[in-house]
Design an enzyme around this catalytic site. Structure first.
Site, PDB file in Angstrom:
ATOM      1  N   ASP C   8       6.792 -16.972 -36.078  1.00 39.74           N
ATOM      2  CA  ASP C   8       6.738 -16.052 -37.395  1.00 39.74           C
ATOM      3  C   ASP C   8       5.236 -15.946 -37.860  1.00 39.74           C
ATOM      4  OD1 ASP C   8       9.245 -17.274 -36.477  1.00 39.74           O
ATOM      5  OD2 ASP C   8      10.285 -16.188 -38.196  1.00 39.74           O
ATOM      6  N   ASN C  40       7.650 -11.913 -40.537  1.00 42.21           N
ATOM      7  CA  ASN C  40       7.229 -12.427 -41.965  1.00 42.21           C
ATOM      8  C   ASN C  40       5.703 -12.069 -42.506  1.00 42.21           C
ATOM      9  OD1 ASN C  40       9.213 -14.943 -41.046  1.00 42.21           O
ATOM     10  ND2 ASN C  40       9.793 -14.007 -42.853  1.00 42.21           N
ATOM     11  N   HIS C  68      14.541 -10.271 -40.758  1.00 44.16           N
ATOM     12  CA  HIS C  68      13.762  -9.506 -41.881  1.00 44.16           C
ATOM     13  C   HIS C  68      13.012  -8.267 -41.069  1.00 44.16           C
ATOM     14  CE1 HIS C  68      14.147 -12.286 -45.166  1.00 44.16           C
ATOM     15  NE2 HIS C  68      13.845 -13.383 -44.180  1.00 44.16           N
ATOM     16  N   HIS C 154      16.385 -15.934 -32.487  1.00 46.71           N
ATOM     17  CA  HIS C 154      16.163 -16.190 -33.791  1.00 46.71           C
ATOM     18  C   HIS C 154      17.403 -16.605 -34.546  1.00 46.71           C
ATOM     19  CE1 HIS C 154      13.240 -15.003 -37.016  1.00 46.71           C
ATOM     20  NE2 HIS C 154      14.183 -14.726 -37.759  1.00 46.71           N
ATOM     21  N   HIS C 181      10.702 -21.804 -39.256  1.00 45.43           N
ATOM     22  CA  HIS C 181       9.463 -21.996 -39.531  1.00 45.43           C
ATOM     23  C   HIS C 181       8.964 -23.237 -39.310  1.00 45.43           C
ATOM     24  CE1 HIS C 181       9.292 -17.780 -41.999  1.00 45.43           C
ATOM     25  NE2 HIS C 181       9.638 -17.808 -40.851  1.00 45.43           N
TER      26      HIS C 181
HETATM   27 FE   FE2 Z   1      10.789 -15.982 -40.147  1.00 48.48          FE
HETATM   28 FE   FE2 Z   2      14.036 -15.139 -39.999  1.00 50.09          FE
END
Ligand code: FE2
Ligand code: FE2
Ligand code: FE2
Ligand code: FE2
Ligand code: FE2
Ligand code: FE2
Ligand code: FE2
Ligand code: FE2
Lengths: 273, 273, 273, 273
Positions: C8, C40, C68, C154, C181
């Site tokens: 990410d 992100n 996201h 994910h 992350h």
């Molecule tokens: Fe992320």
């Molecule tokens: Fe995510």
């Protein structure tokens, strides 16, 4: 003492119902004190200082809040100036305001009002509500320093709500749930004398999704996609809550009945006219 | 058609209430068909083949289940033999049994019975219930192949339950929630004609924590420590549900009233004698 | 084929690292194809069309997204125009874009890139990722229509991530997790030949809270109170991911090593200079 | 001081690795003190008194637990007799045992060992871990009463784990996460001197689903149906953790490196022989 509790006031429709119909309802029921949950008063998210004042001028003696307590930022300062507003005991370590208060009726009889947040299925973690309530109830035995005690248990899970009732049974006059925006039909007086209802329901439009206009929440449930913000539904609100008569000597409940007036739900006690 | 739906039968107390009181209730209400949620019939966890037969012999025409559908392992095989048992449409890809069925009343009128699980706050993830329901309702238009359609929406969150009602509004005769074990007081006929109640409540002892004996769940909530298993509370059960009269031509609801009989909750319609 | 996957990209710090350091890294590793998770990229929330183009011009051959995916609204339209962007297979029934794509390296060798969202501990419910992946992998057997296949899983829970690896073992070249992350140190080639890492980590500043400036998230964790928005941390980003060499004939992994370059984490393979 | 911390010992495979390989590893690293997370030692669920003694006899100076602390019921009594076992500070109001302890190395240097449970994505609610850690760390300033302090932050979410590191930065020697059973590759010394790793990983078989045999968890993820119990995987375990050298005067970290020995993961520092 005769105590009326109304659940989460939802946006403009809820405010209008309070302003126009709470005073006549209060008189008709001969309520000595009225407590109203205000956590969704302003656009469905929190309660501004101005709206809190409006509710307090319209027949509410005390306001409780909930997980949305400080969604309107001016409440962060206002709550320290207005002792008739209660936020959850276990909202957060550094929350302003108070988790319980004592109010008095016209004859000087005292009611403890307190609120706690459940831990199950809530969007944020909160510390143990049971030990927090325990401390407050020990310090305010009904029939002692106060004539009655009301606990607003703001929670999602029916298991935790029923547990809050049994935990406080005999130590509070009323344990009433809030937060789900749907009234429950399980009003009863528990074995040791506490009036209990899992949820008071909301003061809002019931042709909605928990008080919000149906369009956007339906879209999200059906398509999984977000488009707009949520806005409160604008149809006529039902005032929804519980009415309890307590024994001033013991602080226990003598009777407990549902209250639903206006809007789409069946009226109880019979229609206010 | 006159349709009675009763919520989650909870352990021995719930079974006893069904065996002793469902038949008289059915006769008094002149119900044409009776659907009962059976997911907690056996010790509060699932429903054995034997208990399913007991309910079907005691006045239920069809049983629905829920997230506890297969907690009793013999249901895995039994459900494929008994077409009057419905498990959630979206229980799991490889679940045995069926997610909808059609039953007939004495006059040959047909009722679709289907069930879906909500996705919010459930202990396991389930696939989208809305598209699953959509397919079944499209294939069974009330007023067409069937005279009426009942959806048991087994879910926790009031938002998702109200969404299920609006989603099916005009396409089902009844959308009734189950799973929380507390009846809601929001029975209404939605704008396009579907009778709706967020939760039917349980057929169980309401001096309990969602039907379980209070001791152990209270211990866990208060102390955070586990000691024993959960066991169903043994006090007299309240039969709890919704009674709907539908229009055979349109499949829409003409009237909808709460049903609560016996145990601790206020009786409606007035006490069965 | 030599395939580099980076996790990410987090805000401006992440974009800068991609723009300045991806091309040299790619050359040094002699990577044939580069896939980057971009969910992100823009302020930590989603990825604008402009930022997607920037990443694609800076050495990425294909972008994956995540929960996201559409936080930046222009991606809703852009994704249908840019076939090199993949959103999760099970994002939502009505999501635009595609859940898998096939890209080609300079020599014409083909790589399937697909993504699925886990169901455990996610903020929204998603449909079953396993059956979704099953369909795509069956249609693209590595060593057949494509020379290699990469799955970006994910998800939050390590259990579900490890399950995704074993589920795809022998059917994908690479299963790599994203979303937490934080890179994991469990890179291995599974028994049937798939390279696996529970999480690739982010391309962001590791003196942070999952890439966000520490101040506000720390305040929320410590005090329970919200004051400001989250903003990405601005310190030097670590490029973080996995580098896999695959067998073009079988599509299975020959070797898999971690890649971390720049910022605060120990460099692997040794520092890029 | 040289401190070795190893993550969750997983069933028989984990115990065997501790019994056979901890003592040589300890000697090779010249570790002064060894702390081991034992919450999954017995069949993957909790730790019996006997297994706790086994670990303490096999080279561990202190054991930490986790959310599974009391899954084996004899630990409820044993923990009060054995001061070298630490359960989470915020496990439950009525939990037996202690949330922190101080152990000494051969030269009399003291190490504080404490543990807290995160609140995000955990199966039960726990009270605020940050204020609990704050109290313990204030009472034991490293470089003062103790030469070093180790915090085992037992949590799921990477955000909360990184927050725990920054919250303790400069006040603890080591903050190391446990619970996810996957080691993270983000070891660093934070700006004020605390060694940090989001998760130490497990001492278990990494050809598994978080240490459990793959068959049943895979079945549940893929089919949604339950058949059997979970049992620990039996392949060779990797000893997984972090090795930190601290400054006895300041209590801060001088160096921090990952430790992974045996089983399927790449060895660090190079293979123990
Ligand atoms: Fe992320
Ligand atoms: Fe995510
Ligand atoms: Fe609320
Ligand atoms: Fe509310
Ligand atoms: Fe259920
Ligand atoms: Fe149930
Ligand atoms: Fe754990
Ligand atoms: Fe563990």
């Amino acid at each position: 003492m005769k105590i009326l509790f109304l659940g989460d006031v939802m946006g403009r429709a809820g405010r209008r119902a309070i302003v126009e119909r709470l005073q006549p309802l209060r008189e008709r029921l001969k309520a000595d004190l009225v407590v109203v949950n205000a956590e969704n008063t302003s656009g469905g998210r929190g309660c501004t200082a101005g709206h809190a004042q409006l509710l307090l001028e319209s027949g509410a003696d005390c306001l409780t809040l909930g997980d949305h307590a400080f969604d309107q930022k001016d409440m962060l300062a206002f709550i320290d100036k207005e002792s008739r507003i209660v936020r959850p005991l276990n909202f957060a370590k550094d929350a302003p305001g108070r988790g319980h208060t004592v109010i008095s009726d016209a004859r000087g009889r005292k009611l403890l009002v307190t609120q706690a947040l459940g831990q199950v299925f809530m969007s944020r973690p909160y510390d143990d509500p049971f030990s927090a309530l325990d401390g407050v109830l020990r310090a305010h035995p009904p029939g002692g320093l106060v004539q009655a005690a009301l606990v607003d248990f703001h929670a999602e899970a029916t298991s935790e709500k029923m547990a809050s009732g049994h935990f406080c049974d005999g130590r509070a006059s009323i344990v009433v749930g809030t937060h789900t925006h749907v009234p429950t039909a399980d009003i009863q007086i528990l074995p040791r004398g506490t009036a209990f209802q899992s949820d008071a329901g909301m003061c809002g439009d019931y042709d909605s999704i928990i008080g919000m206009d149906k369009t956007e929440p339906l879209r999200r449930f059906i398509t999984g996609m977000t488009r707009d913000r949520f806005t409160p539904a604008e149809g006529e609100a039902t005032l929804s809550g519980i009415f309890v008569e307590t024994d001033d000597r013991t602080g226990l409940a003598r009777s407990a009945i549902p209250v639903r007036q206006g809007g789409r739900l069946a009226a109880t006690p019979d229609e206010l006219t």
